[in-house]
Design an enzyme around this catalytic site. Structure first.
Site, short mmCIF file in Angstrom:
data_model
loop_
_atom_site.label_atom_id
_atom_site.label_comp_id
_atom_site.label_asym_id
_atom_site.label_seq_id
_atom_site.Cartn_x
_atom_site.Cartn_y
_atom_site.Cartn_z
N LYS A 131 0.85 -1.19 0.00
CA LYS A 131 0.00 0.00 0.00
C LYS A 131 0.88 1.24 0.00
O LYS A 131 2.10 1.17 0.24
CB LYS A 131 -0.92 -0.01 1.22
CG LYS A 131 -0.19 -0.01 2.56
CD LYS A 131 -1.14 -0.08 3.73
CE LYS A 131 -0.39 -0.08 5.05
NZ LYS A 131 -1.28 -0.03 6.21
N ARG B 78 -10.29 0.81 15.43
CA ARG B 78 -10.20 1.60 14.20
C ARG B 78 -11.27 1.06 13.24
O ARG B 78 -12.34 1.63 13.13
CB ARG B 78 -8.78 1.47 13.62
CG ARG B 78 -8.43 2.46 12.55
CD ARG B 78 -6.95 2.41 12.20
NE ARG B 78 -6.50 1.09 11.79
CZ ARG B 78 -5.26 0.80 11.40
NH1 ARG B 78 -4.34 1.74 11.42
NH2 ARG B 78 -4.94 -0.42 11.03
N TYR C 26 15.68 31.75 3.42
CA TYR C 26 14.55 32.58 3.81
C TYR C 26 14.63 33.02 5.27
O TYR C 26 15.07 32.26 6.14
CB TYR C 26 13.25 31.80 3.61
CG TYR C 26 12.82 31.66 2.17
CD1 TYR C 26 12.52 32.78 1.39
CD2 TYR C 26 12.70 30.40 1.58
CE1 TYR C 26 12.12 32.65 0.07
CE2 TYR C 26 12.29 30.25 0.26
CZ TYR C 26 12.01 31.39 -0.49
OH TYR C 26 11.62 31.25 -1.80
N MET D 264 11.16 24.83 -0.79
CA MET D 264 10.29 23.90 -1.51
C MET D 264 11.10 22.96 -2.41
O MET D 264 10.83 21.76 -2.48
CB MET D 264 9.27 24.65 -2.36
CG MET D 264 8.31 23.73 -3.12
SD MET D 264 7.11 24.62 -4.13
CE MET D 264 6.07 25.35 -2.86
#
Length: 823
Positions: free
Chosen positions: A490, A590, A718, A767
């Protein structure tokens, strides 16, 4: 009727090919299969399959040749079966007889590191003027060595084989198989130390390969090797000639280095004369491997000018097959370093394992230095390609082009050279195909790989398929052969690549795959995966897809079961309905049926027999932590009681499972019928107890885009968060939080491995970029650096920002290309 013969000696076989893995079959009617029973696999189980495919010669072990197998094989037509005490010993004895019939000089190579590199370089350097037979890849084990030596043919003029051992008394068998006349001992290190009482014992065991060699090349700087040669080897091989080299005095050949801007000059003086050689290599390991080769070549009689000419063409050796995304929805299998028959067969087998695309294309260069007549050589290659159902052959080189009529492949193209292919090939014609690129070194097929692979930015996640296989086998050994394994793929196989990982798991015959959502299962089916697949979060709108692609839903609530029953009734094809997996909630709270649901659940299953239950399972809440042991036992007891109640009521046995990766390690007594293997498969042992037993699967790499030299008082990034406190070298890397490098790793929290040195981040992670302080590190722009891997374990990276390895792995961005490789 089959012919059965009992023997403890060599096998008198007519076969040309020795087969020890049923999945590696290439030419059935010329193969003999040695059925080996190992800790993870039993080759005897695949005899019927191989017989049906055309194999007629088999070697089986007497302990496995029981009445059932005798009855099975008794009616086989023209089959020959040898019954032996040990298939591995029979394989070795058979090859010893073959080796005894050859008088060619053979180089045997041992050492803790560098064996494969020295073997590959030596084979390349000596090939002009010699017909070389050598170990493919790193075939140096008790099975790999005989498979390599079997390839000696009358036309060969020199053999080069490596030998590796992991415990005492193994080398004596390899010595009889290789029978080297010349030896090279590369070095000694910590690899496989646990298989020996001491480092000296390991050296002694390795030296057993050289008990009959005429000459031995080694580095005298390794004093333990030097001492053991004098104390142990010389008494049993008194006529041995040694050629030692080293950087200190006392060696036969004294070596020193001068480092220039882009090259290294290797200086040699002593018994072989005074020489100077220039090379592109600068690292210590490569220089050591190169000197072994230079010493051998000079002693072999090559003039220094020829040696220099040949080492100029040496490049780093890639001994791995790489699977990467290519242009036009293709997948590229990069094996562009060398080309020989056995290596081609291995690469074709790897190609055959891949299911991502139906079409199969092979780009193949001339096969050099075989000594075989071209019509015979390319006839063999043609048959290999046909046996592997290759759809298209692209041949490059004058010799393969001249033999174009030998090939029986549906689509064929031929080019005289690599340059003509790059210039004239219609690239748009290569669509939705698996493309194997296999070329001899002089053809520079790396240019073809570069042209055909999908362009990527500098950040790549490398997936080691051998490590993944190792981890799978580790957990198989923990649970035993009678317990099934469901491998979880998965979340893009925990970030590693679903279809590629699933193809490997299918090849290794796991029992089930597990995915989270229906779309993930559909993608696996569309990639050719036919293993049973459990979908953990199947929803009513996806039932059509579940049915169409034969995906098995997890049923965890009254609502989802009611919807499934209604759907099965509406389809009115009960025999075609996928089986289901019942989830019991024993404490996770769950998903899952609680004890209060059991009576209703049983009633529904009894009223609707078309709903077939494949497995019943639950999930331990705290399997990885000792403080929850009592609760784990409570969950197990609840599960066994509930699953047993359901199984009895529906009247047929079902598979039961409760353990995840951590549970396999901490609660082996709870393994039941099946276990679910997740994060452990990908190299992270969740309990931390057995991490040393697993191998790193994923390595995240990026490149240095630029280096700046900044003075104290300046800032980086930054918000001026990166404060420079001393004159520093700052490297900007091509990775940011959009690639999965968490912003929390900025400002010194994260560390990146730069040519072996851990360098801290500085300033905020951006980023698309991250800055690190590389002051004091040896680094240049364009260098590759390691974000996580062996040098920086992913568990340490996760710990630095207070998370878990799962989040790091699954957070790696899609624009980060995955490259899958196999050694």
């Amino acid at each position: 009727m089959s012919t059965i013969e009992h023997t403890a000696g060599a096998i008198d076989t007519r076969a040309a090919y020795l087969l020890t893995d049923s999945r590696q079959l290439s030419i059935p009617d010329q193969s003999i299969f040695f059925a080996i029973k190992g800790p993870h696999h039993d080759g005897h189980l695949f005899l019927p399959e191989l017989y049906q495919k055309g194999v007629q010669e088999f070697v089986v072990e007497i302990g496995s040749f029981n009445e059932s197998m005798q009855n099975l094989t008794s009616n086989w037509t023209n089959a020959r079966i040898w019954v032996v005490p040990s298939s591995i010993k029979a394989l070795q004895k058979t090859v010893i007889v073959h080796r005894n019939n050859s008088a060619l000089p053979v180089v045997g190579i041992v050492g803790s590191n560098g064996k494969t590199i020295v073997k590959e370089w030596l084979a390349q350097l000596i090939a002009p003027g010699e017909r070389v037979v050598a170990s493919p890849k790193s075939y140096n084990s008790q099975i790999g060595v005989p498979l390599s030596v079997w390839n000696i043919k009358k036309e060969h003029t020199i053999g080069i084989f490596e030998a590796g051992i992991s415990q005492a008394h193994e080398m004596e068998h390899l010595q009889q198989i290789i029978q080297p006349t010349i030896g090279i001992f590369t070095n000694i290190g910590s690899a496989h130390d646990d298989g020996f009482r001491s480092r000296k014992q390991k050296i002694t065991e390795k030296l057993r390969l050289f008990t009959k060699v005429k000459k031995l090349i080694y580095r005298k700087d390794y004093t333990e090797i030097d001492e053991e040669i004098s104390l142990i080897l010389r008494p049993v091989n008194p006529f041995l000639k040694t050629i030692s080299w080293g950087i200190s005095s006392g060696a036969d050949v004294i070596v020193s280095y001068t480092f220039k801007r882009n090259t290294t000059v290797v200086h040699l003086s002593g018994n072989l004369g005074t020489h100077h050689f220039e090379t592109i290599f600068r690292d210590e390991a490569s220089l050591e491997n190169l000197v072994h080769c230079i010493v051998f070549l000079l002693d072999f009689g090559l003039p220094a000018t020829v040696v220099q000419q040949r080492i100029t063409s040496l490049r780093p050796v890639s001994m791995r097959l790489e699977l990467k995304e290519g242009i036009n929805h293709c997948y590229i299998i990069d094996d562009a370093y060398n080309n020989d028959i056995l290596g081609l067969s291995m690469a074709l087998n790897f190609l055959g394992q891949q299911e991502q695309r139906k079409l199969k294309t092979v780009i193949l260069s001339d096969v050099l230095q075989t000594g075989q007549p071209p019509i015979e050589l390319y006839g063999i290659i043609s048959r290999l390609l046909k046996e592997k159902n290759i759809d298209r052959l692209i041949g490059i080189g004058p010799e393969i082009t001249s033999q174009s009529e030998s090939f029986d492949v549906p689509k064929q193209d031929f080019y005289a050279s690599t340059d003509s292919f790059l210039k004239d090939f219609p690239y748009a014609s290569l669509q939705d195909s698996l493309v194997l690129i296999k070329g001899a070194r002089p053809f520079s097929f790396e240019k073809i790989v570069h042209r055909l692979q999908q362009k990527v930015h500098g950040t790549v996640l490398e997936i080691n398929l051998d490590a993944l296989t190792h981890n799978l086998n580790y957990y198989k050994a923990r649970v035993g052969q009678t317990t099934k394994i469901m491998a979880m793929v998965k979340a893009f196989a925990y970030g590693s690549g679903s279809s590629e990982v699933a193809s490997l798991l299918q090849y290794h015959r796991v029992d089930y795959l597990g995915v989270a959502y229906t779309d993930e299962g559909v993608a696996l089916r569309q990639s050719g995966i036919n293993l049973p697949v459990m979908v953990m979060n199947a929803t009513t709108p996806t039932f059509d897809l579940l049915w169409q692609y034969k995906l098995e839903p997890e049923i965890y609530s009254r609502r989802i079961l009611t919807d499934w029953i209604d759907y099965v009734i509406r389809r009115n094809e009960p025999s075609q309905a996928p089986a289901v997996h019942l989830k019991l909630d024993t404490g996770m709270h769950r998903l899952g049926f609680t004890e209060n649901d059991y009576e209703w659940l049983i009633e529904q299953l009894q009223l609707n027999p078309a709903v077939k239950v494949s497995t019943i399972f639950s999930h331990l809440v705290g399997a990885d932590e000792g403080e929850h042991n009592d609760f784990s036992k409570l969950q197990y007891d609840r599960f066994v009681q509930g699953a047993g109640q359901i199984e009895t009521a529906i009247g047929y046995p079902v598979t039961k499972h409760i353990l995840n990766s951590a549970g396999i390690v901490r609660f082996p007594e709870y393994k039941l019928d099946m276990v679910r293997l997740g994060i452990g498969l990908y190299g992270v042992e969740a309990t931390g107890r057995d991490q040393v037993a697993l191998q790193t699967v994923g390595t995240l790499k990026t490149i240095v885009s630029q280096i700046k030299y900044l003075s104290a008082g300046e800032t980086v990034g930054y918000s001026r968060k990166g404060q420079i406190t001393h004159d520093s070298a700052i490297a900007t890397l091509a990775i940011g939080y959009a690639d999965g490098y968490d912003r929390g790793l900025g400002n010194g929290v994260g560390k990146i491995s730069v040519n072996g040195k851990l360098c801290p981040t500085i300033g905020n992670v951006c980023m698309d970029m991250t800055m690190i302080d590389v002051t004091g590190a040896e680094v240049e722009e364009g260098d590759e650096v390691i974000v996580f891997g062996n040098e920086m374990p992913i568990s340490d990276l996760a710990k630095n920002i207070g998370t878990i390895p799962y989040e790091i792995l699954t957070g790696i961005g899609e624009r980060v290309k995955r490259v899958f490789f196999k050694e």
